[in-house]
Design a protein around this motif. Structure first.
Motif, PDB file in Angstrom:
ATOM      1  N   MET A   1       2.604   4.045 -10.202  1.00 32.07           N
ATOM      2  CA  MET A   1       4.008   3.644 -10.313  1.00 32.07           C
ATOM      3  C   MET A   1       4.297   3.219 -11.755  1.00 32.07           C
ATOM      4  SD  MET A   1       5.979   1.007  -7.836  1.00 32.07           S
ATOM      5  CE  MET A   1       7.413   1.629  -7.008  1.00 32.07           C
ATOM      6  N   LEU A 320       3.235  -0.538   3.936  1.00 29.18           N
ATOM      7  CA  LEU A 320       3.843   0.785   3.810  1.00 29.18           C
ATOM      8  C   LEU A 320       3.552   1.385   2.437  1.00 29.18           C
ATOM      9  CD1 LEU A 320       5.846   3.000   4.802  1.00 29.18           C
ATOM     10  CD2 LEU A 320       7.546   1.763   3.449  1.00 29.18           C
ATOM     11  N   ARG A 321       3.741   0.557   1.414  1.00 29.71           N
ATOM     12  CA  ARG A 321       3.509   1.053   0.055  1.00 29.71           C
ATOM     13  C   ARG A 321       2.067   1.512  -0.114  1.00 29.71           C
ATOM     14  NH1 ARG A 321       7.554   0.087  -3.554  1.00 29.71           N
ATOM     15  NH2 ARG A 321       9.281  -1.146  -2.725  1.00 29.71           N
ATOM     16  N   MET A 322       1.143   0.776   0.505  1.00 30.94           N
ATOM     17  CA  MET A 322      -0.249   1.183   0.428  1.00 30.94           C
ATOM     18  C   MET A 322      -0.463   2.497   1.184  1.00 30.94           C
ATOM     19  SD  MET A 322      -2.167  -2.433   0.904  1.00 30.94           S
ATOM     20  CE  MET A 322      -2.661  -3.403  -0.514  1.00 30.94           C
ATOM     21  N   ALA A 323       0.198   2.633   2.346  1.00 28.62           N
ATOM     22  CA  ALA A 323       0.020   3.828   3.157  1.00 28.62           C
ATOM     23  C   ALA A 323       0.517   5.076   2.429  1.00 28.62           C
ATOM     24  CB  ALA A 323       0.757   3.680   4.482  1.00 28.62           C
ATOM     25  N   VAL A 324       1.602   4.943   1.659  1.00 34.44           N
ATOM     26  CA  VAL A 324       2.126   6.128   0.980  1.00 34.44           C
ATOM     27  C   VAL A 324       1.469   6.339  -0.382  1.00 34.44           C
ATOM     28  CG1 VAL A 324       4.328   5.994   2.169  1.00 34.44           C
ATOM     29  CG2 VAL A 324       4.097   4.950  -0.091  1.00 34.44           C
ATOM     30  N   GLY A 325       0.434   5.563  -0.673  1.00 36.54           N
ATOM     31  CA  GLY A 325      -0.346   5.864  -1.873  1.00 36.54           C
ATOM     32  C   GLY A 325      -0.337   4.798  -2.941  1.00 36.54           C
ATOM     33  N   GLY A 326       0.277   3.648  -2.673  1.00 36.05           N
ATOM     34  CA  GLY A 326       0.248   2.568  -3.655  1.00 36.05           C
ATOM     35  C   GLY A 326      -1.165   2.021  -3.793  1.00 36.05           C
ATOM     36  N   ARG A 327      -1.662   1.976  -5.012  1.00 31.97           N
ATOM     37  CA  ARG A 327      -2.990   1.401  -5.225  1.00 31.97           C
ATOM     38  C   ARG A 327      -2.851  -0.108  -5.346  1.00 31.97           C
ATOM     39  NH1 ARG A 327      -4.227   4.214 -10.580  1.00 31.97           N
ATOM     40  NH2 ARG A 327      -2.017   3.721 -10.717  1.00 31.97           N
ATOM     41  N   ARG A 328      -3.996  -0.791  -5.268  1.00 32.93           N
ATOM     42  CA  ARG A 328      -3.956  -2.251  -5.375  1.00 32.93           C
ATOM     43  C   ARG A 328      -3.262  -2.688  -6.653  1.00 32.93           C
ATOM     44  NH1 ARG A 328      -9.805  -3.869  -2.908  1.00 32.93           N
ATOM     45  NH2 ARG A 328      -9.102  -3.762  -0.762  1.00 32.93           N
ATOM     46  N   ARG A 329      -3.594  -1.989  -7.749  1.00 38.82           N
ATOM     47  CA  ARG A 329      -3.008  -2.418  -9.024  1.00 38.82           C
ATOM     48  C   ARG A 329      -1.502  -2.187  -9.038  1.00 38.82           C
ATOM     49  NH1 ARG A 329      -6.162   2.204 -12.397  1.00 38.82           N
ATOM     50  NH2 ARG A 329      -7.613   1.777 -10.725  1.00 38.82           N
ATOM     51  N   ILE A 331       0.483  -2.543  -6.409  1.00 37.17           N
ATOM     52  CA  ILE A 331       1.050  -3.660  -5.646  1.00 37.17           C
ATOM     53  C   ILE A 331       1.006  -4.933  -6.488  1.00 37.17           C
ATOM     54  CG2 ILE A 331       0.836  -5.031  -3.544  1.00 37.17           C
ATOM     55  CD1 ILE A 331       1.467  -2.060  -3.033  1.00 37.17           C
ATOM     56  N   GLN A 334       3.592  -4.851  -9.151  1.00 36.73           N
ATOM     57  CA  GLN A 334       4.945  -5.047  -8.627  1.00 36.73           C
ATOM     58  C   GLN A 334       5.261  -6.542  -8.508  1.00 36.73           C
ATOM     59  OE1 GLN A 334       5.726  -3.186  -4.827  1.00 36.73           O
ATOM     60  NE2 GLN A 334       7.237  -4.761  -4.413  1.00 36.73           N
ATOM     61  N   PRO A 403      -4.280  -2.760   4.498  1.00 41.43           N
ATOM     62  CA  PRO A 403      -3.068  -1.992   4.816  1.00 41.43           C
ATOM     63  C   PRO A 403      -2.807  -1.888   6.316  1.00 41.43           C
ATOM     64  CG  PRO A 403      -4.774  -0.588   3.833  1.00 41.43           C
ATOM     65  CD  PRO A 403      -5.211  -1.994   3.659  1.00 41.43           C
TER      66      PRO A 403
END
Lengths: 410, 259
Positions: A1, A320-329, A331, A334, A403
């Motif tokens: 992101m 949700l953000r993790m499920a659609v591909g958000g990595r820990r960093r 999140i 953000q 997640p």
């Protein structure tokens, strides 16, 4: 992101809870505003003292005659054997590095021009006086050695005297009367403002030492060749502490002070004295700054608290953000961006408020206030650091959510 | 259970799927998942082996606690097995780092949830864009891609609508568009019709069928038999094992809905 996307997400999250965001930033707003006001006031006071140090003249020592003891009672400064023209000449020739030297013999008297009169300080000085004091003329000319030798009836007026006797006029060339003796005004001093003790330094009339001593101040108990205080300006290579010792040795000899006896004169470095005051003010500024840092910390804790709430409320969103591909960093970033944005917005509002209050303080309290851009940068930087520091823990909390559990949360 | 017959493995890939028999899209080998709760261990999955071919449409069924949700979490790369190997698109997810799993979810898997999981106060087009924002490299024009997917699910004219302005079926379509936006290989739906009425449910299932016809692998977790009847294949879980693996010979064909 991308960073911009994080910022957009943070912004919409903050806007969604507008009132809460504003209340949360209050701590930061107050912290930053108080840093700016207190540092501005402290810096203003310090600058004030510094200009006064400069107005004393740099690289300068002042010699006073000491206090005499009459039957055990100290008579105060200048009551002992007066400093004389002889002392002055000896200092001029006998001490290294002297650039300019002048006596200043003070008295008071009434000055008359036309129908107006004004009682002021009358100072007999040598032609080097303005050089020693680094005091430029506003108009006219300085005294010459010829004025001194011939006891010329000439005068240089301070700004406050000009204001009293010559409102809106140029006094140079006119004749005033001092103790019924006519004097020609040859110059006007530039304004020096009030001294650090609150005395109006511009309320005086300078006269050549000779005429002042012999005709004007003579009647008030002045001995034939006294010069009052002696101001000595040294060149830049001279160490003032060494020069002071040289002066003391020379004067002890001339004034026959026995070994072991107290000096019957004083040598002062006024700038040193004032510098000590500056240091006190600096310490105070730092202390005040430190106090307001505490309010920043308190504000930061508020931010941390609300960020933790935000993470809890948005657990599902994080899942949700993790499920659609958000990595820990992603999140983490953000929520960090959100915390830092909160703090920076608070910092910005706090800066505006702080600068405004500083102006109000300056206006209402007639205090010297100095707002330097660096203080604003430091305050904003401190706000950003607060955001990162107190946003880190909640952001980490968010980034390390599982997640699956996050998606399942209500 | 009445309309089903013929236990499968080894089974043939779906006839219209462009699948390669060599590397199935999903392959589980002796996968176990054990949760520890205090001093109790729960064997949520017990030595499960199964393959799902590219282009298939699979319904995963079972009661709650049967292991179907755990299986779905593994297929969705949201979790890794305690033992065994689970290959998605040829790579064993138990060997992958958290970041690699995130990237796998981003590129290969589209999630559809029972509760839609849309972001509040966010217009539909931005909901659909979300996975693209986490994609690397970030696409040039995520908004255009999102708009295209919205049109695909029949919501091209609702791009500016917030979730509250949309019906349940429309919200789920937005979620499906979001799941599709990154061109995933697998569409993974967890009780996708659980919050919808019968008619809307059938519309959503019709959409899944259509997407499957276009080549995407669909895995639906459900406990409703009539929803499972849309699938080509049905896996039934009980006590952490697959107790039934059947080709759906009497497959329901969608009626109505956008086609």
């Amino acid at each position: 992101m991308s960073f911009f996307d994080s910022f957009e997400v943070a912004w919409s999250a903050l806007r969604a809870n507008l009132l809460r965001s504003i209340l949360t930033t209050l701590g930061i707003i107050i912290g930053v505003a108080s840093v700016i006001v207190l540092v501005a006031v402290g810096a203003g006071a310090r600058q004030d003292v510094e200009t006064r140090i400069a107005s004393l003249g740099t690289n300068m020592l002042v010699v006073y005659s000491g206090s005499s003891r009459v039957r055990g009672r100290a008579g105060g400064e200048g009551t002992d054997k007066e400093l004389s023209e002889g002392d002055l000449n000896a200092l001029h020739n006998g001490v290294g590095g002297v650039m300019a030297i002048s006596g200043q013999l003070n008295g008071a008297g009434s000055v008359v021009f036309g129908n107006a009169n004004w009682t002021t300080t009358l100072s007999g000085v040598h032609p080097d006086y303005l050089t020693v004091r680094e005091w430029p003329l506003a108009s006219g000319r300085d005294f010459t050695p010829q004025d001194l030798r011939s006891s010329a009836k000439v005068a240089i007026l301070g700004q406050s005297v000009v204001k009293q006797l010559f409102p809106g006029e140029d006094p140079v060339g006119t004749t005033i009367r001092i103790k019924n003796t006519p004097f020609q005004v040859v110059g006007v001093l530039s304004s020096k403002g009030s001294s650090s003790f609150g005395r109006d330094q511009d309320d005086l009339v300078l006269l050549p030492m000779t005429i002042a001593r012999n005709q004007i101040l003579g009647k008030s108990g002045v001995t034939p060749d006294q010069v009052g205080q002696i101001y000595i300006k040294f060149d830049n290579q001279t160490n003032l502490a060494d020069a002071q010792e040289e002066i003391e040795n020379l004067l002890r000899q001339r004034r026959r002070v026995k070994a072991g006896d107290e000096d019957n004169f004083n040598v002062r470095n006024l700038a040193e004295f004032m510098k000590a005051r500056t240091e006190v003010l600096s310490t105070m500024t730092y202390l005040l700054g430190a106090t307001s840092v505490i309010s920043l910390i308190v504000g930061g804790i508020g931010i941390m608290n609300i960020m933790l709430v935000s993470v809890t409320e948005r657990t599902r969103e994080i899942g949700l953000r993790m499920a659609v591909g958000g990595r820990r960093r992603d999140i983490m970033r953000q929520f960090l961006v959100e915390a830092v944005s909160l703090c920076l917005i608070g910092g910005l509002i706090g800066t505006v408020l702080g600068v405004a209050s500083a102006f109000i303080v300056a206006h209402a309290g007639e205090m010297a206030v100095l707002i330097s851009p660096s203080v604003i940068f430091i305050a904003m930087g401190a706000a950003a650091v607060t955001g990162v520091f107190f946003g880190f823990f909640p952001a980490r909390q968010a980034a390390h959510l599982n997640p699956i559990e996050a998606l399942r949360s209500e | 259970m009445t309309a089903l017959a013929l236990t499968a493995p080894p089974r043939t890939p779906a006839k219209n799927a462009a699948a390669s028999a060599k590397t199935p899209l999903i392959r589980a080998e002796n996968v176990s998942k054990i949760y520890t709760m205090g001093d109790q261990t729960v064997r949520a999955l017990d030595n499960v082996s199964v393959t799902i071919e590219d282009g298939d449409f699979v319904a995963i069924m079972g009661a709650s606690g049967s292991g179907k949700s755990t299986m779905m979490n593994l297929i969705g790369a949201l979790d890794v097995p305690t033992s065994g190997a689970l290959y998605i698109d040829g790579r064993d997810i138990s060997e992958m780092t958290a970041d690699e799993l995130a990237e796998l979810r981003n590129r290969r898997i589209g999630f559809v949830f029972q509760q839609f999981n849309l972001l509040a106060r966010t217009p539909a087009v931005r909901q659909v864009m979300l996975p693209l924002l986490y994609a690397r490299p970030r696409p040039q024009d995520p908004e255009a891609m999102a708009m295209e997917r919205l049109r695909q699910v029949g919501l091209g004219d609702r791009a500016d609508h917030h979730p509250r302005q949309l019906s349940g079926g429309q919200q789920q379509r937005v979620a499906i568009a979001r799941a599709l936006v990154n061109n995933p290989k697998i569409l993974l739906a967890d009780e996708p019709t659980g919050a919808l009425d019968t008619k809307t449910s059938e519309e959503i299932m019709a959409l899944f069928c259509r997407l499957n016809d276009q080549g995407i692998t669909v895995v639906v977790v459900t406990h409703e038999t009539d929803i499972a009847e849309f699938a080509r294949r049905r896996l039934t879980f009980r006590d952490g094992r697959i107790v039934d693996d059947a080709i759906n010979t009497l497959r329901r064909t969608p009626q109505g809905g956008p086609s």
